[in-house]
Design a protein around this motif. Structure first.
Motif: not given
Length: 320
Positions: A131-150
């Motif tokens: 759902a999160a990826v689909s929503d960002a892709a639909k908006k053509k929004q850049h996205m990245k994954v971040v972990t707990t402590f990066a």
């Protein structure tokens, strides 16, 4: 200051240049030249310009000898106030999960820049990741994954694009055990599970990872994406990704599926050529939702000893 005056002496063909002064009661004067008649009359002492005798100083205690005592004293003094704590949250938002700043476990990226994003998502299941990826892709929004402590110094978790317009998807709550295959010695985890939690979960099943990195606060997805490793020449080596036999990734799509989602799940199994790329992806190929690991060897002293001896033999052969 004492009154000084200089005079020359000529005795038996020898020249002396001396300084005469009136001593105080606490002054000790050592002279290597004979006093002149005028010195006796004026009750003054003479310091010759010839080299003075030097008296060696008493030996001083070595700082190296005192260092252990100082360290012990410091540790005793600080022991009541020393404690450990995990790093701060790497995603901090001004309003709920919106208008956020992303950093890493060190508090700063290597280029000292600030990463601003429009929001952060905290999925707990694969469907929520979709759902999160689909929503960002639909908006053509850049996205990245971040972990707990990066736990990565470069800015791998910043989505890029216009400043403050991207989305980060955190795996902080995607941290469970999905399945255990005791016969095949395999376990499947969500990508956000911490290394310490993973080790404990495997131990509860009588299993163990062959090799791990040194810090147990990193996540499984993060350590795989950055190629983290331990130290060994045995078998496939100590890189953790060499023991991954399957992955599930959520990737964006350019067109919606039958359900209207702009995202899909890609499942990679052992033998798939793309699995090699997905293991160490640096976070650019999609959101890893699950990973299957093998081999997870049973914990037993004879097996551990056999592996140790075989590792020594392989090391000797590599050196020779």
């Amino acid at each position: 200051p004492l009154p000084l005056r200089s005079q020359d002496h000529h005795q038996e063909g020898k020249n002396y240049s001396s300084i005469n002064f009136t001593p105080t009661p606490h002054t000790l004067i050592i002279s290597s030249s004979p006093p002149s008649p005028s010195t006796k009359q004026n009750k003054t002492h003479t310091i010759s310009s010839l080299p003075r005798r030097r008296f060696p100083l008493p030996p001083q205690p070595s700082m190296a000898a005192a260092l252990p005592f100082l360290l012990l004293l410091t540790s005793v003094a600080l022991s009541p106030c020393v404690h450990g704590s995990p790093p701060e949250q790497v995603v901090k938002c001004k309003s709920g999960n919106a208008d956020c700043v992303v950093t890493n476990g060190y508090g700063a990226f290597t280029d000292r820049s600030t990463c601003r994003v429009a929001g952060v998502a905290y999925p707990t299941t694969e469907d929520e990741v979709l759902a999160a990826v689909s929503d960002a892709a639909k908006k053509k929004q850049h996205m990245k994954v971040v972990t707990t402590f990066a736990h990565s110094m470069p800015k791998l978790s910043c989505p890029g694009g216009p400043d403050g317009a991207g989305l980060v998807i955190s795996t902080q709550k995607l941290n469970g055990v999905v399945a255990v295959d005791r016969e095949a010695n395999r376990m499947t985890f969500q990508s956000g599970i911490g290394l310490r939690t993973l080790i404990d979960a495997a131990a509860a099943e009588g299993l163990a990872l062959p090799y791990t990195p040194y810090w147990q606060g990193i996540s499984l997805g993060g350590l795989l994406a950055t190629g983290s490793h331990g130290s060994s020449l045995f078998g496939k080596g100590s890189a953790v990704h060499e023991y991954v036999v399957g992955m599930r990734l959520v990737v964006p799509t350019s067109a919606p599926d039958a359900g209207g989602r702009y995202a899909k799940v890609v499942e990679l199994a052992e033998g798939d050529a793309d699995l090699l790329a997905a293991k160490v992806s640096l976070g650019v190929l999609g959101v890893v939702s699950q990973e299957k690991k093998n081999p997870l060897s049973t914990i037993s002293v004879p097996l551990a000893k056999a592996r140790y001896e075989e590792g020594i033999k392989q090391t000797d052969r590599a050196i020779s």
